[in-house]
Write a protein that holds these residues in place. Sequence first.
Motif, PDB file in Angstrom:
ATOM      1  N   VAL A   1     -55.087  30.173  38.250  1.00  0.00           N
ATOM      2  CA  VAL A   1     -54.347  31.060  37.367  1.00  0.00           C
ATOM      3  C   VAL A   1     -53.194  31.677  38.153  1.00  0.00           C
ATOM      4  N   PRO A   2     -51.942  31.528  37.676  1.00  0.00           N
ATOM      5  CA  PRO A   2     -50.814  32.112  38.427  1.00  0.00           C
ATOM      6  C   PRO A   2     -50.855  33.634  38.356  1.00  0.00           C
ATOM      7  N   LEU A   3     -50.386  34.265  39.425  1.00  0.00           N
ATOM      8  CA  LEU A   3     -50.307  35.722  39.444  1.00  0.00           C
ATOM      9  C   LEU A   3     -49.189  36.187  38.512  1.00  0.00           C
ATOM     10  N   PRO A   4     -49.370  37.327  37.857  1.00  0.00           N
ATOM     11  CA  PRO A   4     -48.309  37.818  36.964  1.00  0.00           C
ATOM     12  C   PRO A   4     -47.069  38.215  37.760  1.00  0.00           C
ATOM     13  N   ARG A   5     -45.907  37.995  37.163  1.00  0.00           N
ATOM     14  CA  ARG A   5     -44.643  38.329  37.818  1.00  0.00           C
ATOM     15  C   ARG A   5     -43.943  39.428  37.018  1.00  0.00           C
TER      16      ARG A   5
ATOM     17  N   ALA B   1     -36.741  40.660  41.794  1.00  0.00           N
ATOM     18  CA  ALA B   1     -37.848  40.998  42.687  1.00  0.00           C
ATOM     19  C   ALA B   1     -37.368  41.885  43.828  1.00  0.00           C
ATOM     20  N   ARG B   2     -38.169  42.849  44.164  1.00  0.00           N
ATOM     21  CA  ARG B   2     -37.829  43.745  45.266  1.00  0.00           C
ATOM     22  C   ARG B   2     -38.169  43.069  46.594  1.00  0.00           C
ATOM     23  N   PRO B   3     -37.419  43.396  47.631  1.00  0.00           N
ATOM     24  CA  PRO B   3     -37.739  42.824  48.943  1.00  0.00           C
ATOM     25  C   PRO B   3     -39.140  43.234  49.385  1.00  0.00           C
ATOM     26  N   THR B   4     -39.862  42.295  49.968  1.00  0.00           N
ATOM     27  CA  THR B   4     -41.220  42.581  50.435  1.00  0.00           C
ATOM     28  C   THR B   4     -41.295  42.720  51.943  1.00  0.00           C
ATOM     29  N   ALA B   5     -40.274  42.240  52.646  1.00  0.00           N
ATOM     30  CA  ALA B   5     -40.301  42.307  54.103  1.00  0.00           C
ATOM     31  C   ALA B   5     -39.960  43.710  54.580  1.00  0.00           C
ATOM     32  N   THR B   6     -40.678  44.168  55.587  1.00  0.00           N
ATOM     33  CA  THR B   6     -40.370  45.450  56.214  1.00  0.00           C
ATOM     34  C   THR B   6     -39.132  45.299  57.093  1.00  0.00           C
TER      35      THR B   6
END
Length: 801
Positions: A477-481, A486-491
Motif C-alpha cells: 500500500v503506497p504511503l499517502p502524499r 513537498a517540504r525539504p526533509t534534509a537537515t
Amino acid sequence: MKFSLSWLRQYLETDATIEEIAASLNAIGLEVEGIEDPAAKLEGFRVAKVLTAEKHPQADKLQVLTVDTGDKVLTVVCGAPNARAGLVGVLGLPGAVVPVNGMALKVAAVRGVESNGMMCSTRELELGEDHDGIIELPQDAPVGTPFAQYHGADPVIDVAITPNRPDCMGVYGIARDLAAAGLGTLKPIPVEDIAGTFPCPVEVRTEDAEGCPAFYGRVIRGVKNGPSPQWLQDALKSAGQRPISALVDATNFIMLSFGRPAHAYDLVKLTGAVVARRAKDGETVEALNEKTYTLDAEMTVIADDAGVHDIAGIMGGQHSGCGDDTTDILLEIAYFDPERIAKTGRKLNLTSDARGRFERGIDPQFLDAGMDLLTGLIVKLCGGEVSEVVRAGAAPGTPRIVNYTPALVEKLGGVTVTPGEQQRILESLGFSVVATEENGELRWAVTVPGWRPDVDGAPDIVEEVVRIHGLDKVESVPLPRADGVARPTATPAQALERRVRRAAAARGAQEAVTWSFLPEPAAQAFAEGDLWVLANPISEDMKAMRPSLLPGLLMAAKRNLDRGASSLRLFELGRRYLRGAGGASDERLTLGLVLAGEKTPRGWATGKATPFDAFDVKAEVLALLAEAGAPVDKLQVMGEAGPQFHPGQSATLRLGPKTVLARFGMLHPKTAKQFDVDGPVAVAELFLDAIPARKGTPTFARVSYAPPALQAVTRDYAFLVPADLPSGDLVRLVQGADKANIVAVRLFDDFRGAGVPEGQKSLALEVTLQPLEASYKEADLKAISEKVTAAAAKLGAVLRG
C-alpha cells in the motif's frame, strides 16, 4: 546454524525437496544463507572393484591395477599400500575434481604406464582424515554405482538465526516452524523417562539463585567412551562441529537438536559437592580451549571443593573433561540467567555455542526432558548404569499469558486471516489459546511456550500469525502524499554533506567508505588524546574508534597502490570519534582527502610523471570549503597541522587564531613509513562541524546584478619581506587596505636570489582596483598606493625600487 536434510527429517515428516524447504524457510523469516550439496563434490567418482594388481615395471612403490567400473575395465596406477585384487573402493574417473585440493583428474602416463583416473582415500574425498590407504568398501557394494548415491551424500542447509529466535537454535525448533507453515508433520520429541537405579552419589546444589536458579545432575557409571557412530559424526560434521568422542558428541547433538546445552564431567576428577556459585575475585580456570581465564565475583561458575571446573553456561574446564579412559560421569543440566551469561562472555571475550543459546534464552521447562534425552543417548552409545536425578533449585515456571484479539491481525498486519486459521497457526507453534467473547468481540488468552521468550505482547502474536500465513500475502500500500509542494526533509547538516560530497566527486576524487574501527597502532598515530577502545571488538584489527579519517584512507590507498594503481584521489565523508573531558563521547563531521601517486603521468611534452604536492591538496581544500559555505577569503594560513604532517610542507586554515577549519599538507615520512605507503602523499582533513552557520534564512528571492560601467585597473607591487613570512598574510592585509576600491589581490611571483638580501624574499602582488562613479585620477591612484604600502609595512614589508 547448519544442519543436514536427514537430521531435519528425524523431527519433520515431509517429502519436500531441499529447494522447497529453503523457499519455505525464507518465507517464514528464517533466512537461508546457503545450501551445500556434497553430492556435487563427488560427481565423477564411482564404486569400482580391483580385478588385478601387479607391480609397476618402472617403480617399486607403485602398482598397475585393472579396475571394473561397471561398464568397462580401466587401467589405473596406484601407490596405496592396501591396493589389491578383489578390493572394492572408489575410483575417480577422468574429468572428476578431487575435493581436497581441486585437482582435475585426466588420463596421463605415470612412469610410462597410462592411468585412467585415481583410486581415492577418505581424506581426498573429505570424508575423514585417513590417507594411509584407499577406501575399502564392503564386498557387496554395487560396482558401477555413483559413489554419491551409494554414500548417501546429504544436503546441508545454512540458516541465519536472528537473536530474537532462540527456539530455532535447535533443529527441532526449525522443524516446528516448517510444520506450522504446512511443509510436513512435526514428530513428537522422543523422550523416555529413565529412572535411576541408585541414589546419586554426588551432592549437587546451587548457591547463586540469581545466576543459576536451577541445577540438575545425575551420575552414570560404567560407561565406555570412544568414537561416536558414523551417523552421529555425520550429523555433527554437517553442523560444522568436529566429532570428539561419544560422550562429548552426545551433549553436542542434544544441544544442536533441541537448543539445550548440557555438560558431562569425569566423575573421578571431581572432589566433594558440585556447586553452582559466584566466582571469587581472582579465581582462574583453564577452559576447554586451553586458555586460562581470570574470574570475578559477578560471574557464575560450577565448582567443587578443589576449585572451579566450569564457566557456567559458556565453557567447561580442561581438567574435568571426559577422555577415552572415562568410566563414570556426572551429567549437568542447568538454567542460567541470560543477562549474567552475556555479561560474563563479554568480560572474558569468550564465545561458545552454549553461550549463544543461554544468553538468547532457553526453555526453562526443558530441564527434565533434556536430562532424559541426554541420558538415553549416552546409555545407547556408551552403556552404563544410571543414578537418580538430583534437582537443586527450580527454573522460572510461570508462563506468560497475552491478552489478544484476532482482529489485530488485519489492523496491524494488513492481511485478513480467519480466527480458525490463526488458532491453528498458534497451536502448531506451541501456543495454547483460550477463547472468550466480550461485548460481541472475540478475545483470546494466549499462553506463550517457554521456548519463546521473545513473545511479549499482542503485536508479537500478530507477527507470528502473519509470517506463517505468508508475508507475501500482505498487500503493498503506497504511503499517502500531502498536497502541494513537498517540504525539504534534509537537515542543514545533511544538505551540507550532500553538497560537499558532490563537489569532491565533481573535482575528480573517488569516494571511499572505510570502517569506523581501526587497529590500535593506526588509530594511535592520529590520536590527539585518549582513544575509544572497544572491550569486545570484532577483531584486533577493529579495536579502536577512529580519531581521524586519514588512517582508513591511507590503508585503502596502500591496498590500491600495491595492486598497481598509479594515481589515487580518495575522499571520505564521515564521523571521527573523540574522547572528551570526563570520557564524554564526541562525534565530529569530517571530510578526509588523500592524493597519492602521480598527479600527471609521464609524457613527451612533460617528461617525467609529476607527483602531488602540498599546493595541490590546498587547492582542493579551498574549493571544498567554499562549497561548504566557509568564508575562504577570510581564512588565515597557519602552522601546527600536527606531527603526522611534514612540518615544512603543511598548514592549517583558520577562521581567527583558534577556529581550525582544515589541515592539509604532505604526509610526514615517519607516518608514511608506519602505514607502508611509498612515495609522496598529500593529505587533508576538513572539519565541517567547525564551519560557522550562515546567518539568516535561505529564501527564493531574486537577486539582480549589474556589471560595473567602468573598466577595472590593475597595479603591480613588489615587496621585500622576511623569508619566513607567509604570503597569505601579506595578501590579506593588502586586500583590506582600501575595501572601497580594492576588489582582488593575487600573488604572482615569489623570488629569492640575486638582488634580494639574504633572509628575505620578493613577493609580487597584482592588485585589482574597480572605479565606481568616475575614472581614477593620478591623485586617486597615488592615495590608494600609499594605503597599500602602509598596510604592507605592518608586516615589515618594504616596497622594492
